[in-house]
Design an enzyme around this catalytic site. Structure first.
Site, short mmCIF file in Angstrom:
data_model
loop_
_atom_site.label_atom_id
_atom_site.label_comp_id
_atom_site.label_asym_id
_atom_site.label_seq_id
_atom_site.Cartn_x
_atom_site.Cartn_y
_atom_site.Cartn_z
N MET A 284 -11.37 -5.72 5.39
CA MET A 284 -10.31 -4.92 5.98
C MET A 284 -9.99 -5.92 7.47
SD MET A 284 -9.88 -2.18 4.51
CE MET A 284 -8.78 -1.39 5.96
N HIS B 43 -1.42 -0.85 -4.16
CA HIS B 43 -2.61 -0.48 -3.52
C HIS B 43 -2.55 0.86 -3.11
CE1 HIS B 43 -6.35 -1.58 -0.85
NE2 HIS B 43 -5.68 -0.66 0.02
N HIS C 247 -8.19 2.53 -3.27
CA HIS C 247 -9.10 1.95 -2.11
C HIS C 247 -9.66 3.43 -1.70
CE1 HIS C 247 -9.28 0.39 2.41
NE2 HIS C 247 -10.45 0.70 1.69
N MET D 109 -7.81 8.64 1.49
CA MET D 109 -8.48 9.00 2.71
C MET D 109 -8.84 10.50 2.73
SD MET D 109 -6.27 7.21 5.56
CE MET D 109 -5.42 5.71 5.29
N SER E 168 0.87 -1.10 0.12
CA SER E 168 0.06 -0.01 -0.02
C SER E 168 0.92 1.15 0.16
CB SER E 168 -0.83 -0.03 1.10
OG SER E 168 -0.25 0.00 2.36
N GLY F 154 -7.93 3.66 8.23
CA GLY F 154 -7.56 5.00 8.64
C GLY F 154 -5.98 5.00 8.99
N MET G 28 -11.46 5.35 0.84
CA MET G 28 -11.91 5.56 2.21
C MET G 28 -12.42 7.06 2.23
SD MET G 28 -8.99 3.49 3.99
CE MET G 28 -7.88 3.75 2.88
N ASP H 223 -4.12 4.05 -1.29
CA ASP H 223 -4.91 4.22 0.16
C ASP H 223 -5.55 6.01 -0.03
OD1 ASP H 223 -5.67 1.95 1.60
OD2 ASP H 223 -3.47 2.07 2.29
C1 DX5 Z 1 -5.82 0.90 6.25
C2 DX5 Z 1 -5.37 0.87 4.95
C3 DX5 Z 1 -4.39 0.04 4.68
C4 DX5 Z 1 -3.17 0.21 5.38
C5 DX5 Z 1 -2.25 -0.98 5.50
O1 DX5 Z 1 -6.48 2.30 6.66
O2 DX5 Z 1 -6.66 0.75 4.14
O3 DX5 Z 1 -4.19 -0.24 3.22
O4 DX5 Z 1 -2.36 1.21 5.32
O5 DX5 Z 1 -1.18 -0.91 6.28
P1 DX5 Z 1 -0.83 -1.92 7.37
O6 DX5 Z 1 -0.37 -3.02 6.67
O7 DX5 Z 1 0.32 -1.39 7.91
O8 DX5 Z 1 -1.76 -2.29 8.28
ZN ZN Z 2 -6.25 0.04 1.97
#
Ligand code: DX5
Ligand code: ZN
Length: 222
Positions: free
Chosen positions: A141, A34, A67, A38, A9, A146, A69, A36
């Site tokens: 998840m 991936h 992804h 947010m 990620s 977050g 969020m 992320d």
């Molecule tokens: C959580 C994210 C994940 C996260 C993964 O909010 O969607 O993709 O950053 O990180 P680790 O592997 O450190 O939990």
């Molecule tokens: Zn993620």
């Protein structure tokens, strides 16, 4: 055992280092990236938006999972597709009901990308029963969304096994991806439970030798 795909990620890498990090990941044997996203509303933190995704797109040939969020995923999905997403993952919890969720899945699919639905740790997996036939992927998840660096929630293994069983019984072909707290110990366990893709943030980011870490996650000897 089938080979699980490793999707490092973008979190926890600082935005200023992302393009370099993504290149390193490709060289280290990552299967996809991936991303992320947010928005500071659906979850507390903010990461980056589609303008940064455009730079990531130019830095790698690997496929990009995005992804989302975010509070209104349907509104913004088209921008991420335009700037390089190969798959958009939206949250079950971002919609007031299943009809609107399925509507969003279908409208994002029309943009020409694969679409996944994510469920938070507290959301029972059974809520997806009637939706599975519409989706290309389910993202389980295994931490609260977050932030990276949290511990893997072991109950997630039951959700993965349930989805895997359902997929076989109903002859469906969605992929199962798992996100949160995954390291070299959990990746093979998650694979045996039926997952196809694991996301990993801190375990790979903090590994001095990323190639070896990805090999271990693939279940290979180093
Ligand atoms: C959580 C994210 C994940 C996260 C993964 O909010 O969607 O993709 O950053 O990180 P680790 O592997 O450190 O939990
Ligand atoms: Zn993620």
């Amino acid at each position: 055992m089938k080979k699980i795909l490793i999707a490092p990620s973008t979190d926890p890498c600082p935005v200023k280092d992302l393009t370099k990090y993504v290149k390193t990941l490709e060289e280290a044997g990552a299967d996809l990236i991936h991303c992320d996203i947010m928005d500071g509303k659906f979850v507390e933190r903010r990461t980056f938006d589609y303008m940064i995704l455009a730079f990531i797109r130019k830095s790698t040939r690997l496929k990009l999972d995005v992804h989302l969020m975010v509070q209104n995923p349907t509104m913004v999905a088209k921008h991420y597709v335009r700037y390089g997403a190969d798959r958009i993952i939206i949250h079950y919890e971002a919609f007031p009901d299943k009809i609107q969720l399925v509507g969003a899945v279908q409208s994002i699919k029309k943009l020409g990308v694969s679409v996944g639905v994510a469920i938070n740790p507290k959301t029972p997996v059974k809520v997806l029963d009637t939706i599975l036939k519409y989706v290309d992927l389910v993202l389980v998840m295994s931490v609260e969304p977050g932030k990276s660096g949290q511990a893997f929630i072991k109950d997630s293994l039951i959700k993965i096994a349930y989805l895997n069983k359902k997929r076989t019984e109903e002859n469906l072909n969605f992929l199962i991806e798992v996100d949160g707290g995954i390291n070299e110990i959990y990746a093979p366990i998650v694979a045996v439970s039926g997952a196809d893709i694991v996301v990993s943030g801190s375990a790979i980011y903090n590994a001095e030798n990323k190639e070896n870490m990805i090999k271990l996650m693939h279940g290979q000897a180093i």
